[in-house]
Design a protein around this motif. Structure first.
Motif, PDB file in Angstrom:
ATOM      1  N   ALA A 138       0.853  -1.182   0.000  1.00 22.22           N
ATOM      2  CA  ALA A 138       0.000   0.000   0.000  1.00 22.22           C
ATOM      3  C   ALA A 138       0.886   1.228   0.000  1.00 22.22           C
ATOM      4  CB  ALA A 138      -0.927   0.009   1.221  1.00 22.22           C
ATOM      5  N   ALA A 139       0.333   2.344  -0.467  1.00 17.43           N
ATOM      6  CA  ALA A 139       1.116   3.579  -0.516  1.00 17.43           C
ATOM      7  C   ALA A 139       0.192   4.779  -0.481  1.00 17.43           C
ATOM      8  CB  ALA A 139       1.981   3.630  -1.780  1.00 17.43           C
ATOM      9  N   MET A 140       0.715   5.865   0.081  1.00 16.22           N
ATOM     10  CA  MET A 140       0.032   7.144   0.041  1.00 16.22           C
ATOM     11  C   MET A 140       0.473   7.909  -1.189  1.00 16.22           C
ATOM     12  SD  MET A 140      -2.031   7.475   2.553  1.00 16.22           S
ATOM     13  CE  MET A 140      -2.271   9.235   2.363  1.00 16.22           C
ATOM     14  N   VAL A 141      -0.494   8.444  -1.937  1.00 19.78           N
ATOM     15  CA  VAL A 141      -0.209   9.168  -3.168  1.00 19.78           C
ATOM     16  C   VAL A 141      -0.877  10.534  -3.093  1.00 19.78           C
ATOM     17  CG1 VAL A 141      -0.245   9.058  -5.684  1.00 19.78           C
ATOM     18  CG2 VAL A 141      -0.324   6.937  -4.355  1.00 19.78           C
ATOM     19  N   SER A 142      -0.163  11.554  -3.533  1.00 22.70           N
ATOM     20  CA  SER A 142      -0.721  12.906  -3.564  1.00 22.70           C
ATOM     21  C   SER A 142      -1.122  13.260  -4.985  1.00 22.70           C
ATOM     22  CB  SER A 142       0.310  13.919  -3.055  1.00 22.70           C
ATOM     23  OG  SER A 142       0.665  13.641  -1.715  1.00 22.70           O
ATOM     24  N   GLY A 143      -2.190  14.027  -5.125  1.00 21.88           N
ATOM     25  CA  GLY A 143      -2.640  14.431  -6.445  1.00 21.88           C
ATOM     26  C   GLY A 143      -3.645  15.563  -6.356  1.00 21.88           C
ATOM     27  N   MET A 144      -4.164  15.949  -7.532  1.00 24.32           N
ATOM     28  CA  MET A 144      -5.181  17.002  -7.576  1.00 24.32           C
ATOM     29  C   MET A 144      -6.021  16.843  -8.839  1.00 24.32           C
ATOM     30  SD  MET A 144      -4.793  21.150  -7.653  1.00 24.32           S
ATOM     31  CE  MET A 144      -6.249  22.200  -7.505  1.00 24.32           C
ATOM     32  N   GLY A 145      -7.195  16.261  -8.693  1.00 21.09           N
ATOM     33  CA  GLY A 145      -8.169  16.187  -9.771  1.00 21.09           C
ATOM     34  C   GLY A 145      -7.566  15.892 -11.125  1.00 21.09           C
ATOM     35  N   SER A 146      -7.952  16.689 -12.118  1.00 20.18           N
ATOM     36  CA  SER A 146      -7.456  16.475 -13.476  1.00 20.18           C
ATOM     37  C   SER A 146      -6.061  17.059 -13.688  1.00 20.18           C
ATOM     38  CB  SER A 146      -8.424  17.115 -14.485  1.00 20.18           C
ATOM     39  OG  SER A 146      -8.532  18.514 -14.244  1.00 20.18           O
ATOM     40  N   VAL A 147      -5.568  17.863 -12.724  1.00 20.46           N
ATOM     41  CA  VAL A 147      -4.245  18.479 -12.876  1.00 20.46           C
ATOM     42  C   VAL A 147      -3.144  17.459 -12.623  1.00 20.46           C
ATOM     43  CG1 VAL A 147      -2.715  20.314 -12.054  1.00 20.46           C
ATOM     44  CG2 VAL A 147      -5.191  20.697 -12.162  1.00 20.46           C
ATOM     45  N   ALA A 148      -3.275  16.701 -11.539  1.00 19.60           N
ATOM     46  CA  ALA A 148      -2.300  15.651 -11.213  1.00 19.60           C
ATOM     47  C   ALA A 148      -3.081  14.474 -10.638  1.00 19.60           C
ATOM     48  CB  ALA A 148      -1.269  16.163 -10.221  1.00 19.60           C
ATOM     49  N   PRO A 149      -3.828  13.736 -11.493  1.00 21.61           N
ATOM     50  CA  PRO A 149      -4.732  12.696 -11.006  1.00 21.61           C
ATOM     51  C   PRO A 149      -4.003  11.433 -10.572  1.00 21.61           C
ATOM     52  CG  PRO A 149      -4.756  12.747 -13.395  1.00 21.61           C
ATOM     53  CD  PRO A 149      -3.890  13.897 -12.958  1.00 21.61           C
ATOM     54  N   VAL A 150      -4.654  10.666  -9.695  1.00 23.44           N
ATOM     55  CA  VAL A 150      -4.162   9.354  -9.297  1.00 23.44           C
ATOM     56  C   VAL A 150      -4.955   8.327 -10.087  1.00 23.44           C
ATOM     57  CG1 VAL A 150      -3.868   7.728  -7.397  1.00 23.44           C
ATOM     58  CG2 VAL A 150      -3.574  10.185  -6.988  1.00 23.44           C
ATOM     59  N   ARG A 151      -4.324   7.697 -11.067  1.00 20.68           N
ATOM     60  CA  ARG A 151      -5.013   6.763 -11.965  1.00 20.68           C
ATOM     61  C   ARG A 151      -4.545   5.328 -11.703  1.00 20.68           C
ATOM     62  NH1 ARG A 151      -4.027  10.913 -16.136  1.00 20.68           N
ATOM     63  NH2 ARG A 151      -6.020  11.929 -16.638  1.00 20.68           N
ATOM     64  N   LEU A 152      -5.488   4.406 -11.673  1.00 16.38           N
ATOM     65  CA  LEU A 152      -5.182   2.986 -11.528  1.00 16.38           C
ATOM     66  C   LEU A 152      -5.509   2.278 -12.836  1.00 16.38           C
ATOM     67  CD1 LEU A 152      -6.696   2.222  -7.993  1.00 16.38           C
ATOM     68  CD2 LEU A 152      -4.460   3.188  -8.579  1.00 16.38           C
ATOM     69  N   ASP A 156      -6.471  -5.181  -9.921  1.00 14.75           N
ATOM     70  CA  ASP A 156      -6.077  -5.697  -8.614  1.00 14.75           C
ATOM     71  C   ASP A 156      -5.738  -4.581  -7.623  1.00 14.75           C
ATOM     72  OD1 ASP A 156      -6.377  -8.356  -9.345  1.00 14.75           O
ATOM     73  OD2 ASP A 156      -4.340  -8.483 -10.133  1.00 14.75           O
ATOM     74  N   LEU A 157      -5.755  -3.335  -8.096  1.00 14.49           N
ATOM     75  CA  LEU A 157      -5.476  -2.206  -7.213  1.00 14.49           C
ATOM     76  C   LEU A 157      -6.777  -1.528  -6.798  1.00 14.49           C
ATOM     77  CD1 LEU A 157      -2.388  -0.480  -8.914  1.00 14.49           C
ATOM     78  CD2 LEU A 157      -2.454  -2.419  -7.344  1.00 14.49           C
ATOM     79  N   ALA A 158      -6.755  -0.946  -5.616  1.00 16.85           N
ATOM     80  CA  ALA A 158      -7.899  -0.189  -5.107  1.00 16.85           C
ATOM     81  C   ALA A 158      -7.379   1.104  -4.504  1.00 16.85           C
ATOM     82  CB  ALA A 158      -8.661  -1.000  -4.063  1.00 16.85           C
ATOM     83  N   LYS A 159      -8.256   2.090  -4.379  1.00 16.33           N
ATOM     84  CA  LYS A 159      -7.836   3.358  -3.802  1.00 16.33           C
ATOM     85  C   LYS A 159      -8.990   3.988  -3.036  1.00 16.33           C
ATOM     86  CE  LYS A 159      -8.973   6.328  -7.781  1.00 16.33           C
ATOM     87  NZ  LYS A 159      -8.477   7.362  -8.719  1.00 16.33           N
TER      88      LYS A 159
END
Length: 329
Positions: A138-152, A156-159
């Motif tokens: 598991a990991a913590m990821v930082s992002g912001m909407g469409s500017v810096a999104p967190v995409r899977l 097999d991954l969940a967020k």
């Protein structure tokens, strides 16, 4: 809005204390925030659950029917979480972007005692890939909407979003603007800035926010590789920097901006590494940690109290850790 376990716990606390102010104190949030949450819950169930009296609040007829069911929902959720925590054992490699406070690891080990927690500081850009490859559970990821999104891209991954993190202005404690309750875009004229290196996840977010503030052209003293480096430069050279609240340190002053925008802290995990119960528990623990970290900033506490409808998607109040826990780094 759908009713969730966290809503059940809020209602249960209000009913147990018979007072909005006492419930807010026990949960650890300003009373206006609790009142706003209750209004949203009552809107979802279709009517008032409590009526105010001179001595506090008492259930309405609707409340007498609904509150016991909500209390049962909260009790069942606690039982599921407790069972998952007891039955779960093994090793979890857990990554956090940019820095890993020792107190976060201590909190994780305390709340998940049967798991051997191995922590690692990683680049936010590498987090999803490391979880996908199995290098991390598991990991913590930082992002912001469409500017810096967190995409899977892997089933097999969940967020799950841990918290929406307000982006404010970091200043030296002695700066003339440091004691302001809130800053407008016009008050940023004449500042020297600390920017973020292009490879850092916050760099596109910073450009987006500066554009919204009309500050595309600015005087930059240094481009930092991360938030803690940026805070060090703010402190030593007297410049300003944008930062999510969780990127700030206690030796600078963070001041809210008018029309505050938010980044997101997201937990990403591999379904083979975590059971659903353990993932839920991990979400709650990390929310509690970051809530207490944010509350260590006086400006954040004041900002919470000034929000008319409560903080937008701050950590779940039912999951905040006890007030005496030493979670703040």
């Amino acid at each position: 809005m759908e009713i969730e376990v966290r809503h059940a716990r809020v209602v249960e606390m209000i009913n147990a204390t018979g007072s909005l102010s006492k419930a807010a104190m026990k949960i650890g949030i300003p009373q206006p925030s609790l009142s706003a949450q209750l209004r949203r819950i009552e809107k979802a169930v279709g009517g008032s659950l409590f009526v105010r009296t001179r001595n506090g609040v008492i259930p309405t007829p609707l409340g007498e029917r609904v509150i016991p069911k909500l209390a049962a929902l909260a009790e069942q959720a606690d039982a599921v979480i407790a069972e998952a925590a007891v039955d779960t054992s093994g090793t979890l490699r857990f990554g956090t972007a940019e820095w890993t406070p020792p107190t976060l690891r201590s909190a994780l080990r305390t709340m998940l005692p049967k798991i051997d927690m191995q922590t690692e500081t990683i680049l936010s850009a590498d987090a999803v890939d490391k979880v996908q490859r199995g290098a991390l559970g598991a990991a913590m990821v930082s992002g912001m909407g469409s500017v810096a999104p967190v995409r899977l891209r892997d089933r097999d991954l969940a967020k799950e979003t841990i918290v929406r993190d307000p982006v404010w202005l970091a200043l030296p404690v002695s700066h003339p603007l440091a004691d302001h309750a809130v800053l407008s875009a016009s008050q940023l004229d004449g500042l020297w800035w600390i920017g973020y290196a292009q490879q850092h996840w916050f760099s596109p977010v910073e450009r987006h926010l500066l554009g919204a503030l009309g500050r595309r052209d600015r005087r930059v003293s240094h481009y930092a590789g991360g938030h803690h480096e940026a805070m060090s430069w703010v402190r030593h050279v007297g410049a300003a920097a944008l930062t999510p609240l969780t990127g700030a340190t206690s030796d600078v002053r963070v001041v809210p901006l008018a029309d505050t925008q938010y980044t997101e802290l997201t937990l990403v995990w591999h379904r083979d590494a975590l059971s659903s119960g353990t993932a839920r528990r991990l979400v709650e623990i990390i929310r509690g940690f970051y809530y207490h970290y944010a509350r260590s900033f006086p400006s954040y506490r004041s900002w919470l109290g000034d929000l008319p409808d409560g903080p937008p998607e701050v950590p779940d109040p039912s999951c905040w850790m006890p007030a005496d826990s030493s979670c703040v780094s």
